[in-house]
Design an enzyme around this catalytic site. Sequence first.
Site, short mmCIF file in Angstrom:
data_model
loop_
_atom_site.label_atom_id
_atom_site.label_comp_id
_atom_site.label_asym_id
_atom_site.label_seq_id
_atom_site.Cartn_x
_atom_site.Cartn_y
_atom_site.Cartn_z
N ILE A 54 0.86 -1.33 -0.01
CA ILE A 54 -0.14 -0.09 -0.07
C ILE A 54 0.98 1.20 -0.05
O ILE A 54 1.82 1.42 0.84
CB ILE A 54 -1.01 0.16 1.11
N LEU A 55 0.67 2.06 -1.05
CA LEU A 55 1.58 3.26 -1.10
C LEU A 55 0.70 4.59 -1.15
O LEU A 55 -0.26 4.58 -1.82
CB LEU A 55 2.37 3.30 -2.42
N VAL A 56 1.08 5.24 -0.17
CA VAL A 56 0.46 6.61 0.01
C VAL A 56 1.67 7.62 -0.41
O VAL A 56 2.73 7.63 0.51
CB VAL A 56 -0.15 7.03 1.34
N GLN A 71 0.31 11.76 2.93
CA GLN A 71 0.75 10.93 4.09
C GLN A 71 0.25 11.72 5.40
O GLN A 71 0.21 12.88 5.17
CB GLN A 71 2.16 10.52 4.25
N GLY A 109 -4.75 10.23 6.71
CA GLY A 109 -5.76 9.20 6.94
C GLY A 109 -6.03 8.28 5.69
O GLY A 109 -7.09 7.43 5.85
N GLY A 131 -4.23 5.96 4.16
CA GLY A 131 -3.74 4.47 4.26
C GLY A 131 -4.83 3.78 5.29
O GLY A 131 -5.39 2.60 4.97
N LEU A 132 -5.26 4.44 6.25
CA LEU A 132 -6.52 4.03 7.28
C LEU A 132 -7.60 3.71 6.54
O LEU A 132 -8.07 2.51 6.71
CB LEU A 132 -6.61 5.16 8.41
N GLU A 134 1.58 -9.10 2.95
CA GLU A 134 3.09 -9.40 2.70
C GLU A 134 4.01 -8.48 2.94
O GLU A 134 4.01 -7.39 2.43
CB GLU A 134 3.20 -10.08 1.14
#
Length: 173
Positions: A21-23, A28, A31, A33-34, A55
């Site tokens: 998961i890339l923000v 960043q 929120g 990614g949340l 992974e």
Amino acid sequence: MESKASFRLARCLEFCCIFQILVLPCYQGEGHGLRLLEAINYIAQSENIYDVTIEDPSDYLQYVRSSIDCLRLLTFDPIKPALSAIVSSLKETNLSKRTHSLRMVPPAELMETVRQKLKINKKQFLRFWEILIFLSLDSQDHKSMDNFRACIYDRIKGEILGSASGTNGKRLL
């Protein structure tokens, strides 16, 4: 031929493996990614995915995932009876004299319920079990807090020294 392909696709969708998961840095801390992880959890639950695996997550991704999962577990009703039973045992038992031993392991059927309903795997759930117990304890009740510490000590000692009676001269200081 289509039915085989559909069956394979359905089998592939039973497990959800997230590789990254890339923000982007400029987004960043807002929120995103949340919200991505919450969306993944929602889809996994609604599509009846067996398990969600990440992974090689970064430390921060693991932190965010842990925060989400812990909050989800705190509000999950099937956990409450098992937590209450452990908390009651910690209040009533006197582990300081070491005449009793208490294992703070969740029931197997509870682990399966958590996996089925919340899509949190066993390893991830076990990471939170002791946290949930700690959060359920009254910090002013010294007996239950001492018993909790004794259980943690016993678990860590068992992990370090092993369960074999011969510890090859190892001691826990």
